[in-house]
Write an enzyme that holds these catalytic residues in place. Structure first.
Site, PDB file in Angstrom:
ATOM      1  N   HIS A   1       0.841  -1.192   0.000  1.00  0.00           N
ATOM      2  CA  HIS A   1       0.000   0.000   0.000  1.00  0.00           C
ATOM      3  C   HIS A   1       0.880   1.247   0.000  1.00  0.00           C
ATOM      4  CE1 HIS A   1      -3.434  -2.404   1.828  1.00  0.00           C
ATOM      5  NE2 HIS A   1      -2.403  -3.070   2.331  1.00  0.00           N
TER       6      HIS A   1
ATOM      7  N   GLU B   1       2.532  -0.930   4.611  1.00  0.00           N
ATOM      8  CA  GLU B   1       2.238   0.447   4.214  1.00  0.00           C
ATOM      9  C   GLU B   1       3.549   1.181   3.942  1.00  0.00           C
ATOM     10  OE1 GLU B   1      -0.462   2.237   3.751  1.00  0.00           O
ATOM     11  OE2 GLU B   1      -2.126   1.084   4.616  1.00  0.00           O
TER      12      GLU B   1
ATOM     13  N   HIS C   1      -2.622  -3.234  -3.453  1.00  0.00           N
ATOM     14  CA  HIS C   1      -3.993  -3.035  -3.002  1.00  0.00           C
ATOM     15  C   HIS C   1      -4.940  -2.936  -4.201  1.00  0.00           C
ATOM     16  CE1 HIS C   1      -6.480  -0.869   0.377  1.00  0.00           C
ATOM     17  NE2 HIS C   1      -7.042  -1.983  -0.030  1.00  0.00           N
TER      18      HIS C   1
ATOM     19  N   ASP D   1      -3.508   2.148  -5.022  1.00  0.00           N
ATOM     20  CA  ASP D   1      -2.157   2.015  -4.465  1.00  0.00           C
ATOM     21  C   ASP D   1      -1.609   0.593  -4.649  1.00  0.00           C
ATOM     22  OD1 ASP D   1      -4.306   1.520  -2.513  1.00  0.00           O
ATOM     23  OD2 ASP D   1      -2.747   1.232  -1.016  1.00  0.00           O
TER      24      ASP D   1
END
Length: 227
Positions: free
Chosen positions: A31, A96, A134, A144
């Site tokens: 992400h 992330e 994602h 993303d």
């Protein structure tokens, strides 16, 4: 692959639960945070009111924070499907990356990711084809890690997939279904086929425009042949 050793710092988030039905990770989902700073992203991922989290957060400087144990189910994926997997949270590790989505990813950050990924993949027996974005499994609502993420760089190191130089074409929709894209899904009553095609383009031909063409079919043929 990065020869540098990185430190993983613990910053526990309360936003997690057990993996459902005895599931174990078979995917890694990448992400971007879409926030102005890693510090702000960390606060959001650890805020009980937001009910979101990830297993790891990597800053632009290459700092790695572990927010949720890999054994547990972080809340990073949301609705979507990859192949036969519909509960992506229970079957994945979420990473992330500190990035707003409109600029390239920093070199220290990529080096940290390239150090972290093979360790995760080895621990859980995850193949290169199991490292996805994602947007791959939720193409109707997410973009993303976006057009600036260097998938080819990961693939050179065996950490993702990228089409080789094999020639030939396949029927795009059926091949996309085999690859994992949820082309048979529906969102708000509409088929996800077009959204899946845009997610495919975003990852493998981010600057391409227009309708499906022979190069799209050749790329999908290569991906299926490699799988």
């Amino acid at each position: 692959m990065s020869a540098q050793a990185f430190e993983i710092k613990q910053h526990p988030s309360p936003n997690f639960g057990p993996r459902r039905d005895g599931a174990a990770p078979s995917l890694v989902v990448l992400h971007y945070t879409a926030m102005d700073s890693a510090e702000g992203a960390c606060r959001a991922l650890c805020d009980p009111a937001r009910e979101v989290s990830a297993h790891y957060l990597i800053s632009q400087k290459g700092d790695i924070l572990q927010l949720v144990s890999e054994e547990m189910r972080a809340w990073h994926a949301g609705a979507g499907r990859w192949g036969d997997i519909t509960d992506v949270n229970s079957h994945s590790i979420g990473i992330e990356l500190d990035n707003t989505g409109d600029c390239p990813f920093a070199q220290p950050q990529m080096a940290a990711l390239e150090w972290l990924l093979p360790n995760i993949m080895k621990r859980w027996g995850i193949s290169a084809s199991g490292v996805i974005g994602h947007s791959d499994f939720a193409p109707h609502r997410k973009i993303d890690p976006g057009r600036y993420f260097d998938w080819k760089r990961l693939a050179w190191q065996g950490l993702a997939v990228w089409p080789d130089d094999q020639s030939g074409e396949v029927e795009w929709e059926e091949a996309a279904r085999r690859f994992g894209f949820p082309v048979d899904g529906f969102a708000d009553g509409e088929t996800l086929k077009d959204a899946c095609f845009q997610a495919f383009r975003l990852r493998f031909r981010p600057w391409a425009t227009g309708a499906e063409d022979a190069e799209d079919r050749r790329i999908m043929a290569r991906l299926i042949a490699q799988g």
